[in-house]
Design a protein around this motif. Structure first.
Motif, mmCIF file in Angstrom:
data_model
loop_
_atom_site.group_PDB
_atom_site.id
_atom_site.type_symbol
_atom_site.label_atom_id
_atom_site.label_comp_id
_atom_site.label_asym_id
_atom_site.label_seq_id
_atom_site.Cartn_x
_atom_site.Cartn_y
_atom_site.Cartn_z
ATOM 1 N N ILE A 1 36.526 43.237 25.776
ATOM 2 C CA ILE A 1 36.754 43.084 24.334
ATOM 3 C C ILE A 1 37.021 41.628 24.001
ATOM 4 O O ILE A 1 36.445 41.074 23.064
ATOM 5 C CB ILE A 1 37.906 43.999 23.869
ATOM 6 N N VAL A 2 37.883 40.981 24.760
ATOM 7 C CA VAL A 2 38.207 39.570 24.501
ATOM 8 C C VAL A 2 36.956 38.704 24.606
ATOM 9 O O VAL A 2 36.750 37.795 23.792
ATOM 10 C CB VAL A 2 39.306 39.071 25.468
ATOM 11 N N LYS A 3 36.110 38.986 25.572
ATOM 12 C CA LYS A 3 34.901 38.176 25.774
ATOM 13 C C LYS A 3 33.883 38.342 24.643
ATOM 14 O O LYS A 3 32.976 37.523 24.499
ATOM 15 C CB LYS A 3 34.248 38.506 27.122
ATOM 16 N N ARG A 4 34.014 39.398 23.836
ATOM 17 C CA ARG A 4 33.117 39.587 22.682
ATOM 18 C C ARG A 4 33.568 38.786 21.466
ATOM 19 O O ARG A 4 32.809 38.631 20.515
ATOM 20 C CB ARG A 4 33.055 41.067 22.291
ATOM 21 N N TRP A 5 34.808 38.335 21.467
ATOM 22 C CA TRP A 5 35.329 37.602 20.323
ATOM 23 C C TRP A 5 34.660 36.237 20.214
ATOM 24 O O TRP A 5 34.212 35.677 21.209
ATOM 25 C CB TRP A 5 36.833 37.400 20.461
ATOM 26 N N PRO A 6 34.631 35.676 19.005
ATOM 27 C CA PRO A 6 34.143 34.298 18.862
ATOM 28 C C PRO A 6 34.997 33.355 19.724
ATOM 29 O O PRO A 6 36.176 33.619 19.972
ATOM 30 C CB PRO A 6 34.333 33.994 17.371
ATOM 31 N N GLU A 7 34.402 32.272 20.152
ATOM 32 C CA GLU A 7 35.078 31.353 21.081
ATOM 33 C C GLU A 7 36.411 30.838 20.540
ATOM 34 O O GLU A 7 37.387 30.735 21.282
ATOM 35 C CB GLU A 7 34.160 30.181 21.409
ATOM 36 N N ASP A 8 36.481 30.535 19.235
ATOM 37 C CA ASP A 8 37.737 30.021 18.685
ATOM 38 C C ASP A 8 38.840 31.069 18.752
ATOM 39 O O ASP A 8 39.993 30.751 19.030
ATOM 40 C CB ASP A 8 37.552 29.485 17.271
ATOM 41 N N LEU A 9 38.501 32.328 18.534
ATOM 42 C CA LEU A 9 39.492 33.400 18.623
ATOM 43 C C LEU A 9 39.910 33.630 20.079
ATOM 44 O O LEU A 9 41.101 33.805 20.364
ATOM 45 C CB LEU A 9 38.919 34.687 18.018
ATOM 46 N N GLN A 10 38.960 33.583 21.001
ATOM 47 C CA GLN A 10 39.294 33.695 22.429
ATOM 48 C C GLN A 10 40.251 32.584 22.845
ATOM 49 O O GLN A 10 41.257 32.837 23.517
ATOM 50 C CB GLN A 10 38.038 33.584 23.297
ATOM 51 N N ASN A 11 39.931 31.361 22.457
ATOM 52 C CA ASN A 11 40.766 30.227 22.838
ATOM 53 C C ASN A 11 42.168 30.348 22.250
ATOM 54 O O ASN A 11 43.161 30.065 22.928
ATOM 55 C CB ASN A 11 40.117 28.912 22.408
ATOM 56 N N ASP A 12 42.254 30.750 21.004
ATOM 57 C CA ASP A 12 43.543 30.934 20.352
ATOM 58 C C ASP A 12 44.361 31.996 21.082
ATOM 59 O O ASP A 12 45.538 31.804 21.376
ATOM 60 C CB ASP A 12 43.316 31.325 18.892
ATOM 61 N N TYR A 13 43.727 33.117 21.383
ATOM 62 C CA TYR A 13 44.381 34.219 22.092
ATOM 63 C C TYR A 13 44.881 33.761 23.463
ATOM 64 O O TYR A 13 46.037 33.980 23.821
ATOM 65 C CB TYR A 13 43.378 35.375 22.231
ATOM 66 N N LEU A 14 44.023 33.115 24.219
ATOM 67 C CA LEU A 14 44.411 32.674 25.559
ATOM 68 C C LEU A 14 45.540 31.653 25.503
ATOM 69 O O LEU A 14 46.465 31.687 26.316
ATOM 70 C CB LEU A 14 43.208 32.116 26.312
ATOM 71 N N GLU A 15 45.483 30.756 24.531
ATOM 72 C CA GLU A 15 46.531 29.742 24.404
ATOM 73 C C GLU A 15 47.876 30.395 24.069
ATOM 74 O O GLU A 15 48.896 30.099 24.696
ATOM 75 C CB GLU A 15 46.143 28.736 23.324
ATOM 76 N N LEU A 16 47.876 31.273 23.079
ATOM 77 C CA LEU A 16 49.135 31.908 22.675
ATOM 78 C C LEU A 16 49.688 32.830 23.760
ATOM 79 O O LEU A 16 50.882 32.815 24.046
ATOM 80 C CB LEU A 16 48.942 32.675 21.365
ATOM 81 N N LEU A 17 48.815 33.621 24.370
ATOM 82 C CA LEU A 17 49.292 34.508 25.431
ATOM 83 C C LEU A 17 49.692 33.710 26.664
ATOM 84 O O LEU A 17 50.591 34.116 27.401
ATOM 85 C CB LEU A 17 48.243 35.565 25.773
ATOM 86 N N GLY A 18 49.078 32.556 26.889
ATOM 87 C CA GLY A 18 49.481 31.681 27.983
ATOM 88 C C GLY A 18 50.900 31.175 27.779
ATOM 89 O O GLY A 18 51.693 31.113 28.728
ATOM 90 N N LEU A 19 51.225 30.814 26.539
ATOM 91 C CA LEU A 19 52.599 30.397 26.236
ATOM 92 C C LEU A 19 53.581 31.542 26.475
ATOM 93 O O LEU A 19 54.669 31.342 27.027
ATOM 94 C CB LEU A 19 52.694 29.899 24.787
ATOM 95 N N ASP A 20 53.187 32.756 26.068
ATOM 96 C CA ASP A 20 54.039 33.925 26.307
ATOM 97 C C ASP A 20 54.235 34.170 27.797
ATOM 98 O O ASP A 20 55.353 34.435 28.249
ATOM 99 C CB ASP A 20 53.440 35.179 25.656
ATOM 100 N N LEU A 21 53.157 34.083 28.556
ATOM 101 C CA LEU A 21 53.235 34.306 29.993
ATOM 102 C C LEU A 21 54.164 33.287 30.647
ATOM 103 O O LEU A 21 55.003 33.641 31.480
ATOM 104 C CB LEU A 21 51.834 34.242 30.603
ATOM 105 N N GLN A 22 54.053 32.031 30.264
ATOM 106 C CA GLN A 22 54.924 31.000 30.823
ATOM 107 C C GLN A 22 56.386 31.242 30.454
ATOM 108 O O GLN A 22 57.273 31.065 31.275
ATOM 109 C CB GLN A 22 54.500 29.614 30.337
ATOM 110 N N ALA A 23 56.628 31.643 29.216
ATOM 111 C CA ALA A 23 58.005 31.830 28.752
ATOM 112 C C ALA A 23 58.648 33.094 29.323
ATOM 113 O O ALA A 23 59.838 33.095 29.637
ATOM 114 C CB ALA A 23 58.032 31.881 27.221
ATOM 115 N N LEU A 24 57.861 34.153 29.466
ATOM 116 C CA LEU A 24 58.420 35.445 29.864
ATOM 117 C C LEU A 24 58.395 35.684 31.366
ATOM 118 O O LEU A 24 59.207 36.468 31.873
ATOM 119 C CB LEU A 24 57.639 36.580 29.183
#
Length: 107
Positions: free
Chosen positions: A32-55
């Protein structure tokens, strides 16, 4: 205008291992994530990456459904009108009816 002047912060490139963790352990299936437009994928990965680092990984896994729901709602777009977002919502909630985008009022 550079990123500092525009208020935008440039994130360093995310390690491939972190991207893999997010795609494997995050709230939405990789397909599902790979079907998203590149800007949405990048935004998702960046935000979830911050969550992963923090949590940390264990808490990230536990919080994954809530993080996914918060991410989709934060887009402030009607989920039902976008087939890719609706597929993500359905994968997350088991086809529960998505809420309308939140409305904010100035008081």
């Amino acid at each position: 205008m550079n990123n500092v002047e525009s208020g935008r912060h440039e994130m360093p490139p995310m390690p491939p291992q972190m991207i893999e963790l997010i795609l494997e352990e995050g709230p939405f299936p990789r397909a599902i994530v790979k079907r998203w437009p590149e800007d949405l994928q990048n935004d998702y990965l960046e935000l979830l990456g911050l969550d992963l680092q923090a949590l940390g990984l264990d808490e990230f896994r536990r919080m994954s459904p809530a993080l996914g729901e918060a991410y989709l709602l934060s887009l402030n777009r009607p989920i039902e009108s976008d087939p890719d977002l609706l597929a993500a919502w359905n994968a997350l909630t088991g086809n529960a009816h998505p809420p309308d985008p939140p409305e904010f009022f100035l008081i």
